[in-house]
Design a protein around this motif. Structure first.
Motif, PDB file in Angstrom:
ATOM      1  N   GLU A  42      -7.799  -4.167   1.092  1.00 34.85           N
ATOM      2  CA  GLU A  42      -8.945  -3.360   1.516  1.00 34.85           C
ATOM      3  C   GLU A  42      -8.622  -2.567   2.780  1.00 34.85           C
ATOM      4  O   GLU A  42      -9.011  -1.405   2.904  1.00 34.85           O
ATOM      5  CB  GLU A  42     -10.158  -4.258   1.733  1.00 34.85           C
ATOM      6  CG  GLU A  42     -10.763  -4.777   0.444  1.00 34.85           C
ATOM      7  CD  GLU A  42     -11.879  -5.794   0.674  1.00 34.85           C
ATOM      8  OE1 GLU A  42     -12.266  -6.031   1.843  1.00 34.85           O
ATOM      9  OE2 GLU A  42     -12.353  -6.349  -0.323  1.00 34.85           O
ATOM     10  N   GLN A  43      -7.904  -3.198   3.707  1.00 35.80           N
ATOM     11  CA  GLN A  43      -7.513  -2.514   4.943  1.00 35.80           C
ATOM     12  C   GLN A  43      -6.568  -1.359   4.629  1.00 35.80           C
ATOM     13  O   GLN A  43      -6.729  -0.246   5.149  1.00 35.80           O
ATOM     14  CB  GLN A  43      -6.840  -3.490   5.919  1.00 35.80           C
ATOM     15  CG  GLN A  43      -6.384  -2.840   7.216  1.00 35.80           C
ATOM     16  CD  GLN A  43      -7.540  -2.294   8.039  1.00 35.80           C
ATOM     17  OE1 GLN A  43      -8.518  -2.984   8.273  1.00 35.80           O
ATOM     18  NE2 GLN A  43      -7.424  -1.049   8.489  1.00 35.80           N
TER      19      GLN A  43
ATOM     20  N   GLN B 207      -7.535 -14.337  -1.129  1.00 36.40           N
ATOM     21  CA  GLN B 207      -8.542 -13.731  -0.257  1.00 36.40           C
ATOM     22  C   GLN B 207      -7.865 -12.937   0.854  1.00 36.40           C
ATOM     23  O   GLN B 207      -8.306 -11.838   1.191  1.00 36.40           O
ATOM     24  CB  GLN B 207      -9.458 -14.808   0.326  1.00 36.40           C
ATOM     25  CG  GLN B 207     -10.396 -15.418  -0.703  1.00 36.40           C
ATOM     26  CD  GLN B 207     -11.231 -14.380  -1.412  1.00 36.40           C
ATOM     27  OE1 GLN B 207     -11.010 -14.088  -2.575  1.00 36.40           O
ATOM     28  NE2 GLN B 207     -12.190 -13.800  -0.729  1.00 36.40           N
ATOM     29  N   ALA B 208      -6.786 -13.487   1.429  1.00 40.66           N
ATOM     30  CA  ALA B 208      -6.063 -12.779   2.491  1.00 40.66           C
ATOM     31  C   ALA B 208      -5.442 -11.492   1.950  1.00 40.66           C
ATOM     32  O   ALA B 208      -5.483 -10.445   2.614  1.00 40.66           O
ATOM     33  CB  ALA B 208      -4.993 -13.680   3.093  1.00 40.66           C
TER      34      ALA B 208
ATOM     35  N   LYS C 107      -6.543  -9.762  -0.631  1.00 36.87           N
ATOM     36  CA  LYS C 107      -7.647  -8.833  -0.884  1.00 36.87           C
ATOM     37  C   LYS C 107      -8.073  -8.135   0.405  1.00 36.87           C
ATOM     38  O   LYS C 107      -8.312  -6.930   0.419  1.00 36.87           O
ATOM     39  CB  LYS C 107      -8.839  -9.567  -1.501  1.00 36.87           C
ATOM     40  CG  LYS C 107      -8.686  -9.879  -2.958  1.00 36.87           C
ATOM     41  CD  LYS C 107      -9.948 -10.560  -3.485  1.00 36.87           C
ATOM     42  CE  LYS C 107      -9.839 -10.861  -4.965  1.00 36.87           C
ATOM     43  NZ  LYS C 107     -11.063 -11.513  -5.474  1.00 36.87           N
ATOM     44  N   GLU C 108      -8.162  -8.890   1.496  1.00 39.96           N
ATOM     45  CA  GLU C 108      -8.540  -8.295   2.780  1.00 39.96           C
ATOM     46  C   GLU C 108      -7.486  -7.291   3.241  1.00 39.96           C
ATOM     47  O   GLU C 108      -7.821  -6.214   3.730  1.00 39.96           O
ATOM     48  CB  GLU C 108      -8.736  -9.398   3.823  1.00 39.96           C
ATOM     49  CG  GLU C 108      -9.971 -10.232   3.585  1.00 39.96           C
ATOM     50  CD  GLU C 108     -10.079 -11.432   4.508  1.00 39.96           C
ATOM     51  OE1 GLU C 108      -9.326 -11.497   5.509  1.00 39.96           O
ATOM     52  OE2 GLU C 108     -10.919 -12.309   4.225  1.00 39.96           O
ATOM     53  N   GLU C 109      -6.211  -7.647   3.065  1.00 38.88           N
ATOM     54  CA  GLU C 109      -5.140  -6.732   3.452  1.00 38.88           C
ATOM     55  C   GLU C 109      -5.176  -5.472   2.590  1.00 38.88           C
ATOM     56  O   GLU C 109      -5.014  -4.353   3.094  1.00 38.88           O
ATOM     57  CB  GLU C 109      -3.779  -7.418   3.309  1.00 38.88           C
ATOM     58  CG  GLU C 109      -2.620  -6.548   3.736  1.00 38.88           C
ATOM     59  CD  GLU C 109      -1.265  -7.232   3.603  1.00 38.88           C
ATOM     60  OE1 GLU C 109      -0.264  -6.563   3.933  1.00 38.88           O
ATOM     61  OE2 GLU C 109      -1.188  -8.389   3.165  1.00 38.88           O
TER      62      GLU C 109
ATOM     63  N   THR D  83      -7.032 -19.096  -1.207  1.00 41.67           N
ATOM     64  CA  THR D  83      -7.021 -18.670   0.198  1.00 41.67           C
ATOM     65  C   THR D  83      -6.038 -17.516   0.386  1.00 41.67           C
ATOM     66  O   THR D  83      -6.350 -16.530   1.067  1.00 41.67           O
ATOM     67  CB  THR D  83      -6.658 -19.854   1.116  1.00 41.67           C
ATOM     68  OG1 THR D  83      -7.643 -20.875   0.949  1.00 41.67           O
ATOM     69  CG2 THR D  83      -6.599 -19.425   2.564  1.00 41.67           C
ATOM     70  N   LYS D  84      -4.855 -17.611  -0.230  1.00 39.66           N
ATOM     71  CA  LYS D  84      -3.869 -16.528  -0.154  1.00 39.66           C
ATOM     72  C   LYS D  84      -4.424 -15.259  -0.802  1.00 39.66           C
ATOM     73  O   LYS D  84      -4.240 -14.155  -0.287  1.00 39.66           O
ATOM     74  CB  LYS D  84      -2.567 -16.932  -0.849  1.00 39.66           C
ATOM     75  CG  LYS D  84      -1.758 -17.972  -0.123  1.00 39.66           C
ATOM     76  CD  LYS D  84      -0.517 -18.331  -0.934  1.00 39.66           C
ATOM     77  CE  LYS D  84       0.184 -19.556  -0.409  1.00 39.66           C
ATOM     78  NZ  LYS D  84       1.303 -19.963  -1.269  1.00 39.66           N
TER      79      LYS D  84
ATOM     80  N   GLU E 284      -6.212   0.257   1.777  1.00 37.72           N
ATOM     81  CA  GLU E 284      -6.946   1.307   1.066  1.00 37.72           C
ATOM     82  C   GLU E 284      -7.819   2.103   2.025  1.00 37.72           C
ATOM     83  O   GLU E 284      -7.946   3.318   1.897  1.00 37.72           O
ATOM     84  CB  GLU E 284      -7.792   0.699  -0.055  1.00 37.72           C
ATOM     85  CG  GLU E 284      -6.970   0.229  -1.233  1.00 37.72           C
ATOM     86  CD  GLU E 284      -7.792  -0.505  -2.282  1.00 37.72           C
ATOM     87  OE1 GLU E 284      -8.868  -1.055  -1.955  1.00 37.72           O
ATOM     88  OE2 GLU E 284      -7.340  -0.535  -3.443  1.00 37.72           O
TER      89      GLU E 284
END
Length: 139
Positions: free
Chosen positions: A36-37, A29-30, A32-34, A26-27, A39
């Motif tokens: 991507e943002q 994934q968070a 990875k989302e951060e 879960t961490k 980048e």
């Protein structure tokens, strides 16, 4: 569908391990989302990205553009506007004396005078288009 049978070492806490894996996933994934943002923000903020081989650094040194292009922060260049005059002067010299600067063509064939002149023209064009842009030289 399939059936999986696992055998674990005696005393291994399977439930805790699965819970730790789930929490860490879960961490991840968070993160990875951060990432991507971040980048995406970086890409959106990038006005220009030009590249030239380091093999042309001796030619740049000879014409007085090495610090301007490779190490702008060391000579106080932080914005594109500050690169315009040195690039204009360097290009004028390069174009006026091609034979002199062609002697700095790398012997391995990676890069040459024409590539360096085109690169300098592109950097100058972009500096004129985005004079307030912050400069970063990645080496």
């Amino acid at each position: 569908m399939s059936l999986d049978i696992y055998l674990f070492k005696n005393g291994f806490d399977i439930q805790k391990s699965r819970a730790d894996i789930d929490a860490t996933y879960t961490k991840l994934q968070a993160i990875k989302e951060e990432l991507e943002q971040l980048e995406g923000d970086y890409k959106e903020a990038t006005l220009s990205n030009l590249n030239v081989t380091h093999n042309l650094n001796n030619m740049a040194k000879a014409v007085g553009l090495y610090e301007v292009l490779w190490r702008p922060e060391e000579i106080g260049i932080t914005t594109a506007f500050q690169m315009i005059v040195p690039l204009e002067e360097g290009l004028e010299e390069l174009v006026a004396n091609p034979d002199k600067y062609k002697t700095f063509n790398p012997p391995n064939g990676w890069g040459d005078y024409d590539i360096f002149v085109d690169f300098c023209k592109s950097v100058l064009r972009d500096c004129r288009e985005y004079p307030d842009a912050t400069i970063e030289a990645g080496r």
